[in-house]
Design a protein around this motif. Sequence first.
Motif, PDB file in Angstrom:
ATOM      1  N   GLU A  24     -62.171 -85.170 -12.249  1.00 64.05           N
ATOM      2  CA  GLU A  24     -61.527 -86.419 -11.792  1.00 64.05           C
ATOM      3  C   GLU A  24     -61.279 -86.414 -10.293  1.00 64.05           C
ATOM      4  N   LYS A  25     -61.499 -85.270  -9.647  1.00 65.19           N
ATOM      5  CA  LYS A  25     -61.332 -85.190  -8.183  1.00 65.19           C
ATOM      6  C   LYS A  25     -62.660 -85.410  -7.448  1.00 65.19           C
ATOM      7  N   VAL A  26     -63.699 -85.779  -8.214  1.00 68.74           N
ATOM      8  CA  VAL A  26     -65.017 -86.015  -7.598  1.00 68.74           C
ATOM      9  C   VAL A  26     -65.351 -87.501  -7.690  1.00 68.74           C
ATOM     10  N   GLU A  27     -65.677 -88.094  -6.569  1.00 65.63           N
ATOM     11  CA  GLU A  27     -66.186 -89.475  -6.597  1.00 65.63           C
ATOM     12  C   GLU A  27     -67.711 -89.379  -6.639  1.00 65.63           C
ATOM     13  N   VAL A  28     -68.267 -89.524  -7.838  1.00 66.75           N
ATOM     14  CA  VAL A  28     -69.724 -89.406  -7.979  1.00 66.75           C
ATOM     15  C   VAL A  28     -70.372 -90.645  -7.372  1.00 66.75           C
ATOM     16  N   VAL A  29     -71.361 -90.431  -6.507  1.00 69.54           N
ATOM     17  CA  VAL A  29     -71.994 -91.569  -5.835  1.00 69.54           C
ATOM     18  C   VAL A  29     -73.389 -91.859  -6.400  1.00 69.54           C
ATOM     19  N   CYS A  30     -74.197 -90.836  -6.574  1.00 68.89           N
ATOM     20  CA  CYS A  30     -75.563 -91.105  -7.049  1.00 68.89           C
ATOM     21  C   CYS A  30     -76.252 -89.838  -7.537  1.00 68.89           C
ATOM     22  N   ARG A  31     -77.409 -90.054  -8.172  1.00 68.89           N
ATOM     23  CA  ARG A  31     -78.340 -88.967  -8.484  1.00 68.89           C
ATOM     24  C   ARG A  31     -79.547 -89.150  -7.587  1.00 68.89           C
ATOM     25  N   LEU A  32     -80.003 -88.071  -6.952  1.00 69.45           N
ATOM     26  CA  LEU A  32     -81.201 -88.155  -6.105  1.00 69.45           C
ATOM     27  C   LEU A  32     -82.404 -87.647  -6.899  1.00 69.45           C
ATOM     28  N   VAL A  33     -83.586 -87.719  -6.252  1.00 72.47           N
ATOM     29  CA  VAL A  33     -84.826 -87.319  -6.937  1.00 72.47           C
ATOM     30  C   VAL A  33     -84.738 -85.856  -7.392  1.00 72.47           C
ATOM     31  N   ASP A  34     -85.186 -85.613  -8.610  1.00 70.67           N
ATOM     32  CA  ASP A  34     -85.123 -84.275  -9.202  1.00 70.67           C
ATOM     33  C   ASP A  34     -86.063 -83.288  -8.527  1.00 70.67           C
ATOM     34  N   ALA A  35     -85.907 -82.027  -8.929  1.00 71.32           N
ATOM     35  CA  ALA A  35     -86.851 -80.985  -8.499  1.00 71.32           C
ATOM     36  C   ALA A  35     -87.171 -80.143  -9.733  1.00 71.32           C
ATOM     37  N   LEU A  36     -88.146 -79.236  -9.587  1.00 73.45           N
ATOM     38  CA  LEU A  36     -88.508 -78.367 -10.707  1.00 73.45           C
ATOM     39  C   LEU A  36     -88.227 -76.930 -10.333  1.00 73.45           C
ATOM     40  N   LEU A  37     -87.589 -76.200 -11.239  1.00 70.52           N
ATOM     41  CA  LEU A  37     -87.374 -74.767 -11.016  1.00 70.52           C
ATOM     42  C   LEU A  37     -87.223 -74.081 -12.358  1.00 70.52           C
ATOM     43  N   MET A  38     -87.899 -72.976 -12.513  1.00 73.35           N
ATOM     44  CA  MET A  38     -87.797 -72.148 -13.723  1.00 73.35           C
ATOM     45  C   MET A  38     -88.029 -72.986 -14.980  1.00 73.35           C
ATOM     46  N   ASN A  39     -89.044 -73.844 -14.943  1.00 73.91           N
ATOM     47  CA  ASN A  39     -89.364 -74.682 -16.091  1.00 73.91           C
ATOM     48  C   ASN A  39     -88.253 -75.686 -16.433  1.00 73.91           C
TER      49      ASN A  39
ATOM     50  N   GLU B 143     -91.650 -82.549   4.175  1.00 75.28           N
ATOM     51  CA  GLU B 143     -92.702 -82.876   3.222  1.00 75.28           C
ATOM     52  C   GLU B 143     -92.733 -84.360   2.843  1.00 75.28           C
ATOM     53  N   TYR B 144     -92.019 -85.207   3.612  1.00 75.08           N
ATOM     54  CA  TYR B 144     -91.916 -86.621   3.248  1.00 75.08           C
ATOM     55  C   TYR B 144     -92.525 -87.510   4.331  1.00 75.08           C
ATOM     56  N   ASP B 145     -92.905 -88.719   3.895  1.00 79.28           N
ATOM     57  CA  ASP B 145     -93.206 -89.789   4.842  1.00 79.28           C
ATOM     58  C   ASP B 145     -91.850 -90.427   5.155  1.00 79.28           C
ATOM     59  N   LEU B 146     -91.374 -90.214   6.376  1.00 81.98           N
ATOM     60  CA  LEU B 146     -90.001 -90.630   6.702  1.00 81.98           C
ATOM     61  C   LEU B 146     -89.840 -92.148   6.760  1.00 81.98           C
ATOM     62  N   ASP B 147     -90.973 -92.872   6.857  1.00 85.18           N
ATOM     63  CA  ASP B 147     -90.872 -94.336   6.828  1.00 85.18           C
ATOM     64  C   ASP B 147     -90.797 -94.865   5.388  1.00 85.18           C
ATOM     65  N   ASN B 148     -91.123 -93.982   4.439  1.00 84.87           N
ATOM     66  CA  ASN B 148     -91.056 -94.368   3.017  1.00 84.87           C
ATOM     67  C   ASN B 148     -90.425 -93.217   2.233  1.00 84.87           C
ATOM     68  N   LEU B 149     -89.194 -92.923   2.600  1.00 80.90           N
ATOM     69  CA  LEU B 149     -88.572 -91.694   2.083  1.00 80.90           C
ATOM     70  C   LEU B 149     -88.449 -91.689   0.562  1.00 80.90           C
ATOM     71  N   ILE B 150     -87.983 -92.796  -0.018  1.00 79.67           N
ATOM     72  CA  ILE B 150     -87.762 -92.808  -1.473  1.00 79.67           C
ATOM     73  C   ILE B 150     -89.088 -92.613  -2.198  1.00 79.67           C
ATOM     74  N   SER B 151     -90.086 -93.456  -1.848  1.00 79.03           N
ATOM     75  CA  SER B 151     -91.331 -93.390  -2.620  1.00 79.03           C
ATOM     76  C   SER B 151     -92.050 -92.071  -2.377  1.00 79.03           C
ATOM     77  N   SER B 152     -91.979 -91.513  -1.164  1.00 77.12           N
ATOM     78  CA  SER B 152     -92.692 -90.247  -0.956  1.00 77.12           C
ATOM     79  C   SER B 152     -91.991 -89.105  -1.684  1.00 77.12           C
ATOM     80  N   ALA B 153     -90.653 -89.148  -1.780  1.00 82.75           N
ATOM     81  CA  ALA B 153     -89.941 -88.101  -2.529  1.00 82.75           C
ATOM     82  C   ALA B 153     -90.312 -88.169  -4.009  1.00 82.75           C
ATOM     83  N   GLU B 154     -90.385 -89.396  -4.540  1.00 83.20           N
ATOM     84  CA  GLU B 154     -90.736 -89.547  -5.962  1.00 83.20           C
ATOM     85  C   GLU B 154     -92.179 -89.121  -6.210  1.00 83.20           C
TER      86      GLU B 154
END
Length: 233
Positions: free
Chosen positions: A93-108, A204-215
Amino acid sequence: MERRRVKESARRRLREFDVGDRFSRLPLPKASVLLPLTVRAGKLHLLLTVRAMQLRRSPGEVCFPGGKREAIDKDEIDTALREAKEEVGLQPEKVEVVCRLVDALLMNHVVTPVVGFIEDTFQATPNPDEVSDVFVVPLEYFVKPSNYKTLPYKTSSGYSGWMHCFIYDDHERKMSFKIWGLTAHFAVFLALVIFGKHPTFKVEYDLDNLISSAETNFMNLYASIYERKKSNL
Ligand SMILES: CCC(=O)SCCNC(=O)CCNC(=O)[C@H](O)C(C)(C)COP(=O)(O)OP(=O)(O)OC[C@H]1O[C@@H](n2cnc3c(N)ncnc32)[C@H](O)[C@@H]1OP(=O)(O)O
Ligand SMILES: [Mg+2]
């Protein structure tokens, strides 16, 4: 007042990058991390942990509070908040959750970064079974570091690439922390989202299209690992 302005501007940027539950149905085991943001001296900082040396996986490495999804968790946010409470004593209750960002993969696992604001007065109580230290780094360090290099890596499935590696000197505590791999990947992306400016190193991103390049990066990596697995069945 300054704190409120800094938070409001970050909140606005973060909401534009919220992936919500877009990647929730990928058929791999799940893990989440909490990227805890706090404002100190008018600047955003990130809270990080050092993993206990007795852990089987990644002992002594810097990571965000987080862990694997359990059956009681209703979503990725629940996992991040439960793990942060277990590992550093942060009450959900002490955390103001704002968002989820693009996932990553690690250890399956598909690892979801959940971003939330915590109070600047928060005092961590590290669980010694899992966490040996807790520290904060100015978020700006992840776009303008004074000590940075890249490290090569290769996964067991044959995928090779490079990862960010930051050395952060905490002058107050006279300690140095090495922040690399998955943790550095999430910290850099968060800093790019919030500051919207070019870092002093290659990303590793296209900084002019950050969201779509991250996805696209994530889906390409997912396909290269997961499609290969399916073809081996
Ligand atoms: C490309 C490769 C890299 O990036 S490595 C580079 C640098 N390292 C990093 O960036 C760290 C990346 N890793 C992570 O962020 C985490 O490992 C992620 C993927 C989020 C998974 O979380 P993780 O912390 O490992 O899982 P977890 O918290 O669920 O469990 C950790 C282990 O601790 C154990 N545990 C749990 N509760 C207790 C407890 N109360 N007392 C004692 N032990 C406990 C869990 O069983 C788990 O152990 P195990 O790993 O299953 O052996
Ligand atoms: Mg953990």
